[in-house]
Write a protein that holds these residues in place. Sequence first.
Motif, PDB file in Angstrom:
ATOM      1  N   ARG B 199       0.838  -1.210   0.000  1.00 22.77           N
ATOM      2  CA  ARG B 199       0.000   0.000   0.000  1.00 22.77           C
ATOM      3  C   ARG B 199       0.869   1.254   0.000  1.00 22.77           C
ATOM      4  O   ARG B 199       0.585   2.230  -0.684  1.00 22.77           O
ATOM      5  N   ARG B 200       1.931   1.196   0.805  1.00 20.67           N
ATOM      6  CA  ARG B 200       2.852   2.338   0.841  1.00 20.67           C
ATOM      7  C   ARG B 200       3.414   2.576  -0.545  1.00 20.67           C
ATOM      8  O   ARG B 200       3.466   3.706  -1.024  1.00 20.67           O
ATOM      9  N   ASP B 203       0.833   4.051  -2.836  1.00 18.39           N
ATOM     10  CA  ASP B 203       0.614   5.482  -2.589  1.00 18.39           C
ATOM     11  C   ASP B 203       1.761   6.323  -3.125  1.00 18.39           C
ATOM     12  O   ASP B 203       1.536   7.383  -3.718  1.00 18.39           O
ATOM     13  N   LYS B 206       1.450   6.533  -6.808  1.00 18.20           N
ATOM     14  CA  LYS B 206       0.361   7.442  -7.199  1.00 18.20           C
ATOM     15  C   LYS B 206       0.791   8.896  -7.083  1.00 18.20           C
ATOM     16  O   LYS B 206       0.489   9.722  -7.943  1.00 18.20           O
ATOM     17  N   ARG B 207       1.539   9.187  -5.997  1.00 12.98           N
ATOM     18  CA  ARG B 207       2.019  10.564  -5.820  1.00 12.98           C
ATOM     19  C   ARG B 207       2.959  10.933  -6.956  1.00 12.98           C
ATOM     20  O   ARG B 207       2.912  12.030  -7.487  1.00 12.98           O
TER      21      ARG B 207
END
Lengths: 164, 253
Positions: B199-200, B203, B206-207
């Motif tokens: 998940r990290r 994310d 995505k950033r």
Amino acid sequence: MSSSPPPSSAAASPSCPKKMIALRSSDGETFEIEEAAALQSKTLENMIDEDCAGTPIPLPNVTGKILAKVVEFCSKHAEPGVDDESLRAWDAEFVNVEQATVFDYILAANFLEIPTLLNLTCNVVADMIRGKTPDEIRKFFNIKSIFSPEEEEEVRRENHWAFE
Amino acid sequence: MAAFLPDELWRHVLAIGVKSPAKSLSYKELCCVSIACRRLRRLSGEDSLWSHLLSSDFPPPTSQSSASSSSPSSSCKALYRIRFERDKEKKRLAHRRAVMRKESQIAEHLRRIRDIEASLARESDKLKASASELSNLHKVRQASVALKVWQPEVVRGKQKQMVSQCAVPVESRISAVDMEFRLCKQQIAILRKSYEEERRRLDAAKRELESIEYHPLRRCERTGSNLGGSSSRRKEIKRPIDVEGYGKLAKTS
């Protein structure tokens, strides 16, 4: 930053060893400039060599108002021991004037062949152009000539790639 | 006022602007000047200016010798335009590639996350089953212990039934299931860690995509239709099933 030239005297007095050159503007004003400062101008350098000592050198292309400032510029740049940074700051102040005056400086620097002043003032005008739209450029430099519609179309097509 | 500066001085202004270290005049300014009036169009189009811009903005690779850029037929300005547009296209394609790379990374993370969720679901089911079996086995054991002392007949009957219904040897089965239970818990813990990690990474990716795609005049609408293809993947990822409730049953009183 004193702007007045030293008190006028046609010949160098014994207490002041520096040789002074006399200049006359288009509107009849007389100015004095130290030889060292005058040598910044190639035009003046040539005229001094021609041994016109004593008679003021006529400069029909330069008004008194502008000539005073040019003398100030040359004197400052002939001063010994001024560090680059403060000279740059002084220059920036010197050209912090309205556009018409900058143009007058350019013309005078060109006529008198003073490379430092010419470069300085041309840089200023280049900066004035920067960031302006064509319309703003026209307004700022008071440009009146317009393209014909066909020319206008053509010139826009020629240049639009720079704005995509 | 511009009329009061002769051509030669305008040339000087433009040349100084183009050549200055501060780069006061770039291709864009020259084009603006060109549009201003006929005279400036002529003066700003001169080869000397554009050949300088060509060599400073699009320097030839070191293997090539310089000054090979001007072809006899086209002006330096035309050549500059060609290089400029070619360069822009290259940059556009490179950007596109970067976006696609990042998008596929994100799709990969999402796939892994789904796999982990599936594993977590399986392990949680196993855990539930073990916990339930363990609970029953404990009841049987309690019953067989209780039978050794006096009990009212009603209770005794129920306990006898429970013990007889248990087909497996209770003690060894209890330790086996207990082991299963612990292993399950361990596995779930490991999976949860992987999940958090994935998940990290998702994310972060995505950033990074957002930053690659940032443009001040465009709002980036990522409704999920272009992430990995199907929009169903953009559904909120459910939290893995809470394990704590089953852990309590393992403790014997």
